[in-house]
Design an enzyme around this catalytic site. Structure first.
Site, short mmCIF file in Angstrom:
data_model
loop_
_atom_site.label_atom_id
_atom_site.label_comp_id
_atom_site.label_asym_id
_atom_site.label_seq_id
_atom_site.Cartn_x
_atom_site.Cartn_y
_atom_site.Cartn_z
N GLU A 148 -3.91 3.62 8.68
CA GLU A 148 -2.53 2.99 9.35
C GLU A 148 -1.65 3.90 10.34
OE1 GLU A 148 -0.48 0.14 7.00
OE2 GLU A 148 1.20 0.70 7.98
N HIS A 157 1.52 5.17 8.97
CA HIS A 157 1.17 6.11 7.78
C HIS A 157 0.61 7.45 8.11
CE1 HIS A 157 0.45 2.73 5.03
NE2 HIS A 157 1.70 2.43 5.65
N HIS A 183 -2.10 -9.87 0.28
CA HIS A 183 -1.84 -9.26 -1.30
C HIS A 183 -1.97 -10.63 -2.15
CE1 HIS A 183 0.33 -6.24 1.09
NE2 HIS A 183 0.04 -5.55 0.12
N ASP A 192 -1.00 -4.74 10.58
CA ASP A 192 0.07 -4.55 9.52
C ASP A 192 1.47 -4.24 10.35
OD1 ASP A 192 1.29 -4.08 7.24
OD2 ASP A 192 0.24 -2.36 6.43
N ASP A 250 8.70 3.78 7.53
CA ASP A 250 7.45 2.97 8.09
C ASP A 250 8.00 1.61 8.71
OD1 ASP A 250 5.04 2.14 8.16
OD2 ASP A 250 4.58 1.80 6.01
N GLU A 262 -6.02 3.25 1.46
CA GLU A 262 -5.32 3.27 2.72
C GLU A 262 -4.16 4.63 2.45
OE1 GLU A 262 -3.72 -0.56 3.83
OE2 GLU A 262 -1.83 0.59 4.61
N ASP A 301 1.43 -12.38 -2.11
CA ASP A 301 1.68 -13.04 -0.65
C ASP A 301 1.37 -14.51 -0.67
OD1 ASP A 301 2.09 -10.27 0.07
OD2 ASP A 301 0.33 -10.30 1.20
N ASP A 358 6.32 -0.08 10.92
CA ASP A 358 5.62 -1.06 11.19
C ASP A 358 5.38 -1.86 12.41
OD1 ASP A 358 4.07 -0.50 8.83
OD2 ASP A 358 4.90 -2.18 7.66
N ASP A 410 -5.37 -0.31 9.89
CA ASP A 410 -4.05 -1.11 9.90
C ASP A 410 -3.60 -0.47 11.33
OD1 ASP A 410 -4.47 -2.34 7.70
OD2 ASP A 410 -2.77 -1.92 6.71
C1 XUL Z 1 2.40 -0.62 3.26
C2 XUL Z 1 1.27 -1.02 3.57
C3 XUL Z 1 0.56 -2.16 2.90
C4 XUL Z 1 -0.92 -2.13 2.89
C5 XUL Z 1 -1.43 -3.01 1.79
O1 XUL Z 1 3.00 0.49 3.89
O2 XUL Z 1 0.80 -0.47 4.63
O3 XUL Z 1 0.79 -3.20 3.45
O4 XUL Z 1 -1.53 -2.24 3.85
O5 XUL Z 1 -0.96 -3.04 0.48
CO CO Z 2 -0.85 -1.09 5.59
#
Ligand code: XUL
Ligand code: CO
Length: 434
Positions: A266, A269, A99, A337, A305, A230, A102, A307, A294
Site C-alpha cells: 500500500e 504505508h 473486512h 484503499d 495514513d 500488508e 464492514d 488514504d 492497495d
Molecule cells: C489500514 C489498511 C487496511 C487494510 C485491510 O491502514 O490499509 O484497511 O488494507 O485491513
Molecule cells: Co490497505
C-alpha cells in the site's frame, strides 16, 4: 432504487470536459497485449465506500449516506450491499475487498456475528452472480473491537488469540464461499506500544503459529488463493511487526511461510515506513512476492495514513512500471484503499474520487508502456551494469569468485574510472513521457 445520481460512467476521451466521464480509462483498449481492464483489475474497498463516515481524529463524520439507517442491524447491512453493487456497476469496477465487520455487524457473541455474516455473504454471492463482480480478497477486522486493543494474533492473552483465530476461520470460509481470489492479513495491532510490557519473541512465534493455522485451514477447506501480508510500520501500533516489505519477507522466510504468502503493498504505508512506493514494490517483486496493491497516497504535510485517492500520474506510472515488469497481476489487483476528504461528503463524490484514481492509473499504464517500448531507460540501466556481463564481473555473478581473485584483478587494473549515474538526464527522460 438508485443511490448515485448518475448513469454508468463512460469513456469520452481526453478532450471531454464532463466531470462524470473517463478521460483515459477505456476498459477495452488494448495496451501491451491486454485490455486496460485486465491490466488494472480495480477493486472497491467496502470499508471506505460503504462504512467510512469521513470522521477524523478531531471531528465527527460528514458523509451523507441516505441509504444507511445508522443501525447495527442485518437489514441495514443487506441494504448496503445493493448500494455498493450499484456503485461498482456504475464505475465498471470488477473486484471488491472487505473486512468481515464492514459487510456484517458484530453482534453480542461470536455465533450471532457468524450468523449475520452468513446472511450478508449469501446476498453478496447473489450480487456477484448477477453482475460478474469478483471478490479480490477478504479479511477479518482484528483491530476495531476493544478486545483487540493489545493485539489479536500477538495478544498477550490466549483467550483473545483464540477469538481472533475463530474470527479468521469464519472470514476465510466466507472468502472461500464467495470464490475470493485472495485473503489479506493486515496487522494493525500486531505490534506494541512499549517494549516494557512486551515479549517480542513470543508474540512473533504466536503470530507465525496463527498464520500456519490459517494455511492449514485454507488447505482443509480448499481455499487455494494466496494469503497477503500488508506491510505498515505503525498506526495504530507504535511499532507494527509487518513494518515494511523487507521485514515481512524476513518473517515469512524465518517461519517457513513463503509458499502460501504474497505481499499486498500500500502506497501510504510505504511512505509511512520511510520508503517510496517504488521501493516497496521493487523489494516485493524481486522476491517474486508482489501479490496485490492497495492504491492510494499520503500527504506530505500530514503525518498519518490519510488514504487519499491516487491521482498522482507520476506515482501511478512508477507503480505500473513495476507491475508491467513482473508480467502483470495474477490473483491481485489495484484496490482503492482510499477515502474522500472530509469536505467531500456527497455520494457523488465517491464517483468522482474513484473515477480520478482509475483515470490516473490508465495514464500510468499508458505512460509506463510507452517508456518500456521506448527502451532508453532500460538500456541505460543495462549498460550501467555491463561490467558484470563478462570478465571479472561475470565471475562474481556466477558465484565462483574469491577475494584473492579480486585482489589480483584490482592490482593489475589501476584506478577505476566511474561512469556518471545521470540522474537528472533520466528524470528529464521520464518527464518526456509524463
Ligand atoms: C489500514 C489498511 C487496511 C487494510 C485491510 O491502514 O490499509 O484497511 O488494507 O485491513
Ligand atoms: Co490497505
Amino acid at each position: 432504487m438508485q443511490y448515485f445520481d448518475c448513469d454508468k460512467i463512460q469513456y469520452e476521451g481526453p478532450d471531454s470536459r464532463n466531470p462524470l466521464a473517463f478521460k483515459h480509462y477505456n476498459a477495452d483498449e488494448v495496451i501491451a497485449g491486454k485490455s486496460m481492464k485486465e491490466h488494472l483489475r480495480f477493486a472497491g474497498a467496502y470499508w471506505h465506500v460503504m462504512r467510512n463516515d469521513l470522521s477524523d481524529p478531531f471531528g465527527a463524520g460528514t458523509a451523507i449516506m441516505p441509504w444507511d439507517d445508522g443501525s447495527n442491524s442485518v437489514e441495514n447491512a443487506l441494504t448496503r450491499v445493493d448500494v455498493f453493487f450499484e456503485f461498482l456497476e456504475k464505475m465498471d469496477i470488477g473486484y471488491y475487498c472487505w473486512h468481515d465487520r464492514d459487510i456484517a455487524p458484530e453482534l453480542n457473541d461470536l455465533s450471532a456475528s457468524n450468523d449475520a455474516l452468513d446472511q450478508v455473504v449469501a446476498k453478496l454471492k447473489e450480487k456477484q452472480v448477477e453482475t460478474g463482480v469478483q471478490l479480490l480478497w477478504g479479511t477479518a477486522c482484528l483491530f476495531s473491537h476493544p478486545r483487540y486493543a493489545q493485539g489479536a494474533a500477538t495478544s498477550p492473552d490466549a483467550n483473545v488469540y483464540a477469538y481472533a483465530g475463530a474470527q479468521v476461520k469464519k472470514a476465510l470460509e466466507a472468502t472461500k464461499q464467495l470464490d475470493g481470489l485472495g485473503y489479506t492479513f493486515w496487522g494493525g495491532r500486531e505490534g506494541y506500544a512499549t517494549l516494557l510490557n512486551t515479549n517480542m519473541q513470543r508474540e512473533l512465534d504466536h503470530l507465525a503459529a496463527f498464520l500456519h493455522m490459517a494455511v492449514d485451514h485454507a488447505n482443509k477447506i480448499g481455499f487455494d488463493g494466496p494469503f497477503y501480508i500488508e506491510p505498515k510500520p505503525r498506526e495504530p501500533s507504535t511499532h507494527q511487526y509487518d513494518s515494511d516489505a523487507a521485514a515481512c519477507l524476513n518473517f515469512l522466510r524465518e517461519y517457513d511461510l513463503m509458499e502460501k504468502f504474497r505481499l499486498n503493498i500500500e502506497t501510504n504505508h510505504a511512505t509511512l515506513a520511510g520508503h517510496t512506493m517504488e521501493h516497496e514494490l521493487t523489494v516485493a517483486a524481486n522476491a517474486g512476492m508482489l501479490g496485490s496493491i492497495d492504491a492510494n497516497r499520503g500527504d506530505e504535510l500530514i503525518g498519518w495514513d490519510t488514504d487519499q485517492f491516487p491521482t498522482d500520474i507520476k506515482l501511478a506510472t512508477e507503480v505500473m512500471l513495476v507491475v508491467l515488469e513482473m508480467g502483470g497481476f495474477t490473483t491481485g489487483g489495484l484496490n482503492f484503499d482510499a477515502k474522500r476528504r472530509r469536505e467531500s461528503h456527497d455520494p457523488i463524490d465517491l464517483i468522482h474520487a474513484h473515477l480520478g484514481g482509475m483515470d490516473a492509473f490508465a495514464r500510468g499504464l499508458k505512460i509506463a508502456d510507452a517508456i518500456r517500448e521506448d527502451g532508453r531507460l532500460a538500456e541505460f540501466v543495462q549498460t550501467r551494469y555491463s561490467s558484470f556481463d563478462n570478465g571479472i564481473g561475470a565471475k562474481v555473478e556466477s558465484g565462483a569468485c574469491s577475494f584473492e581473485e579480486l585482489e589480483q584483478f584490482a592490482m593489475g587494473n589501476g584506478e577505476p574510472t566511474l561512469s556518471s549515474g545521470r540522474q537528472e538526464m533520466l528524470e528529464n527522460l521520464l518527464n518526456e513521457f509524463l
